[in-house]
Design an enzyme around this catalytic site. Structure first.
Site, PDB file in Angstrom:
ATOM      1  N   ARG A  19     -14.021  -7.048 -10.631  1.00  0.00           N
ATOM      2  CA  ARG A  19     -14.224  -6.394  -9.317  1.00  0.00           C
ATOM      3  C   ARG A  19     -14.987  -5.078  -9.461  1.00  0.00           C
ATOM      4  O   ARG A  19     -14.851  -4.375 -10.464  1.00  0.00           O
ATOM      5  CB  ARG A  19     -12.852  -6.185  -8.654  1.00  0.00           C
ATOM      6  N   GLN A  71      -9.240   2.219  -0.344  1.00  0.00           N
ATOM      7  CA  GLN A  71      -9.168   2.560  -1.765  1.00  0.00           C
ATOM      8  C   GLN A  71     -10.201   3.622  -2.117  1.00  0.00           C
ATOM      9  O   GLN A  71      -9.905   4.577  -2.836  1.00  0.00           O
ATOM     10  CB  GLN A  71      -9.343   1.300  -2.612  1.00  0.00           C
ATOM     11  N   ARG A  77     -12.743 -14.564  -1.706  1.00  0.00           N
ATOM     12  CA  ARG A  77     -11.851 -15.238  -0.750  1.00  0.00           C
ATOM     13  C   ARG A  77     -12.612 -16.094   0.251  1.00  0.00           C
ATOM     14  O   ARG A  77     -12.058 -17.062   0.779  1.00  0.00           O
ATOM     15  CB  ARG A  77     -10.970 -14.209  -0.025  1.00  0.00           C
ATOM     16  N   ARG A  99      -2.713 -14.154  -2.148  1.00  0.00           N
ATOM     17  CA  ARG A  99      -2.804 -14.449  -0.709  1.00  0.00           C
ATOM     18  C   ARG A  99      -3.373 -15.846  -0.436  1.00  0.00           C
ATOM     19  O   ARG A  99      -3.087 -16.449   0.596  1.00  0.00           O
ATOM     20  CB  ARG A  99      -3.605 -13.369   0.006  1.00  0.00           C
ATOM     21  N   ARG A 125       1.437   4.298  -3.058  1.00  0.00           N
ATOM     22  CA  ARG A 125       1.256   5.720  -2.740  1.00  0.00           C
ATOM     23  C   ARG A 125       2.543   6.502  -2.923  1.00  0.00           C
ATOM     24  O   ARG A 125       2.530   7.655  -3.376  1.00  0.00           O
ATOM     25  CB  ARG A 125       0.703   5.857  -1.316  1.00  0.00           C
ATOM     26  N   ASP A 141      -6.730  -8.131   4.637  1.00  0.00           N
ATOM     27  CA  ASP A 141      -5.957  -8.943   3.701  1.00  0.00           C
ATOM     28  C   ASP A 141      -5.408 -10.214   4.352  1.00  0.00           C
ATOM     29  O   ASP A 141      -4.796 -11.046   3.675  1.00  0.00           O
ATOM     30  CB  ASP A 141      -4.789  -8.119   3.136  1.00  0.00           C
ATOM     31  N   LYS A 186     -12.573  -9.387  -3.313  1.00  0.00           N
ATOM     32  CA  LYS A 186     -11.113  -9.200  -3.397  1.00  0.00           C
ATOM     33  C   LYS A 186     -10.607  -9.858  -4.690  1.00  0.00           C
ATOM     34  O   LYS A 186     -11.385 -10.119  -5.590  1.00  0.00           O
ATOM     35  CB  LYS A 186     -10.449  -9.774  -2.144  1.00  0.00           C
ATOM     36  N   SER A 238       0.830  -1.216   0.000  1.00  0.00           N
ATOM     37  CA  SER A 238       0.000   0.000   0.000  1.00  0.00           C
ATOM     38  C   SER A 238       0.857   1.255   0.000  1.00  0.00           C
ATOM     39  O   SER A 238       0.575   2.225  -0.714  1.00  0.00           O
ATOM     40  CB  SER A 238      -0.900   0.018   1.240  1.00  0.00           C
ATOM     41  N   GLY A 280      -6.130  -3.697  -7.652  1.00  0.00           N
ATOM     42  CA  GLY A 280      -7.278  -2.849  -7.328  1.00  0.00           C
ATOM     43  C   GLY A 280      -6.836  -1.479  -6.843  1.00  0.00           C
ATOM     44  O   GLY A 280      -7.475  -0.461  -7.143  1.00  0.00           O
TER      45      GLY A 280
HETATM   46  C1  S3P Z   1      -5.643  -1.287  -0.018  1.00  0.00           C
HETATM   47  C2  S3P Z   1      -6.871  -1.300   0.572  1.00  0.00           C
HETATM   48  C3  S3P Z   1      -7.632  -2.524   0.857  1.00  0.00           C
HETATM   49  C4  S3P Z   1      -6.756  -3.771   0.754  1.00  0.00           C
HETATM   50  C5  S3P Z   1      -5.883  -3.744  -0.456  1.00  0.00           C
HETATM   51  C6  S3P Z   1      -4.961  -2.536  -0.425  1.00  0.00           C
HETATM   52  C7  S3P Z   1      -4.963  -0.001  -0.229  1.00  0.00           C
HETATM   53  O1  S3P Z   1      -8.693  -2.634  -0.068  1.00  0.00           O
HETATM   54  O2  S3P Z   1      -7.546  -4.930   0.748  1.00  0.00           O
HETATM   55  O3  S3P Z   1      -5.085  -4.924  -0.499  1.00  0.00           O
HETATM   56  O4  S3P Z   1      -3.740   0.016  -0.502  1.00  0.00           O
HETATM   57  O5  S3P Z   1      -5.635   1.044  -0.126  1.00  0.00           O
HETATM   58  P1  S3P Z   1     -10.148  -1.953   0.214  1.00  0.00           P
HETATM   59  O6  S3P Z   1      -9.966  -0.493   0.189  1.00  0.00           O
HETATM   60  O7  S3P Z   1     -11.010  -2.432  -0.917  1.00  0.00           O
HETATM   61  O8  S3P Z   1     -10.565  -2.484   1.540  1.00  0.00           O
END
Ligand code: S3P
Length: 429
Positions: free
Chosen positions: A118, A165, A347, A389, A20, A316, A343, A16, A90
């Protein structure tokens, strides 16, 4: 023969934070210095999408060494000549939608088969309220989607789900458009975007309010400064190695330099409630994130209930938590985890089906799972559905000499943890 574990190891950079870091470096004005970036496939997708927008991003080094990224601000991004392929990621797709919402050009985002399955309206709907336009080129609510950006208005958004997200897409749209935005979510999702923005001098306000957690970003008109960031180890990756050590017969595993941001450590908290011996040492702050070395020892585990409030900080880690539960005494009931159905794969179904295929006792709930633990040998073939995962969680079970686990697609672990299976091999001999 019981598995012995002795090791002093580390995990790749946080996924994450890496996404960013690359995005903020491309938004900034000046030369950012980034090290410890995750070279996983998801983060490489973010880098290549940014390159297609005209940003000059070097290859992400395999060894975590430093790269320098010269940013000229989003004002210099240009209309891409190709579709922006987000691969399996995602986070790339949804955060880039936020960043592109105010750009004065059209761009089409797409991804692999899993990502094209998704939901995207969770992000496009609030961005549309801000004034961005979206054309769904395929199925409703799914990629590929053309985004037509332009000037945006401010938004106070109440998100129905705790999703970093969704939250980040809106905050980044507000930031790049120079309009104030706020997001209220029912539980606090990971807050890396907020921490990094604060570190770059954006005066955001975060507070607990009735009905959840609210974060507000004011209209920000100044250029973002360059970053100097070392990305800490990914707690989601550390969870797999920690689980390996917890289920071992004897020994100790030290995992160095793990991000222990409280919005990410739900797995460790739940595991400790199950009886896990996990200690932190050398606690420090790096790049605005709490970081520690984890010392993990084999433990006798008991099942525990896991409610919806605990899910965002472990979202996760549910696959590896379910594996741990299959080796704990008694029942673990995980509820309020409906987000797992959307996801990289469904999952909930993937965990329950695979546990049962190996001979473990698992039941699927609409929004979670019930797992009853045992110590009987487990054997069979695991279907990952291309989900990194799922591959790694069951890979941990397969590392125990009493189990015989065949994983159909171990290579997909490279999405977030390149070299995972080699690391398992090293640690277990
Ligand atoms: C993430 C947010 C999560 C997480 C993903 C990474 C992120 O998803 O499951 O692996 O980096 O912002 P969600 O925002 O859909 O919960």
């Amino acid at each position: 023969m019981k598995l012995q574990i002795h090791g002093d190891t580390h995990v790749p950079g946080d996924k994450s934070i890496t996404h960013r870091a690359l995005m903020f470096a491309a938004l900034a004005h000046g030369e950012s210095r980034l090290s410890g970036l995750l070279p996983g496939e998801d983060c490489r997708s973010t880098a290549s999408v940014l390159r297609a927008l005209g940003c000059s991003i070097p290859e992400i080094p395999q060894d975590g060494s430093e790269i320098r990224v010269t940013g000229h601000g989003a004002g210099e991004w240009r209309r891409p000549e190709v579709e922006l392929d987000c691969g399996n990621s995602g986070t790339t797709a949804r955060l880039m939608m936020g960043l592109l919402a105010s750009r004065p050009f059209a761009a089409t985002l797409t991804g692999d088969e899993s990502l094209r399955g998704r939901p995207m309206r969770r992000v496009t709907a609030p961005l549309h309220q801000m004034g961005a336009h979206f054309n769904e080129a395929g199925e409703p609510d799914r990629l590929p989607i053309e985004i037509v950006g332009g000037p945006l208005r401010s938004l106070d958004y109440a998100s129905p789900t705790a999703s970093a997200q969704v939250k980040s897409a809106i905050l980044l749209a507000g930031l790049t458009a120079g309009v104030p935005v706020s997001v209220t979510e029912p539980n606090l999702s990971r807050d890396h975007t907020e921490r990094m923005l604060a570190g770059l001098g954006v005066h955001l306000q975060a507070s607990q309010v009735e009905g959840g957690w609210r974060v507000a970003v004011p209209a920000h008109q100044r250029p973002l400064p360059a970053l100097d960031l070392r990305v800490p180890g990914d707690p989601s990756s550390a969870a797999f190695l920690a689980a390996l050590a917890l289920m071992a017969g004897e020994g100790e595993l030290v995992i160095r330099g793990v991000c222990v941001n409280p919005t990410r450590t739900g797995f460790f908290t739940i595991a400790q409630r199950m009886g896990a011996q996990i200690e932190r040492s050398n606690e420090r702050t790096e790049g605005g994130e709490p970081v520690a070395d984890l010392v993990v020892r084999p433990s006798t585990l008991r099942g525990t209930p896991v409610g919806g409030g605990a899910v965002p900080a472990a979202v996760d880690e549910i696959p590896i938590l379910a594996v741990l539960a299959a080796r704990a005494e008694g029942e673990t009931r995980i509820a309020g985890a409906g987000e797992l159905r959307v996801k990289e794969t469904d999952r909930i179904a993937a965990i329950a089906d695979n546990l049962r295929a190996l001979g473990a006792d698992a039941e699927e709930l609409e929004d979670g799972l019930v797992v009853r633990g045992s110590d009987r040998p487990l054997a069979g073939r695991v279907k990952t559905y291309g989900d990194h995962r799922i591959a790694m969680a069951f890979g941990v079970l397969g590392a125990f000499p009493e189990n015989e686990v065949e994983i159909d697609d171990p290579a997909c672990a490279a999405v977030s943890f390149p070299g995972f299976f080699e690391r398992l091999q090293e640690l277990t001999g």
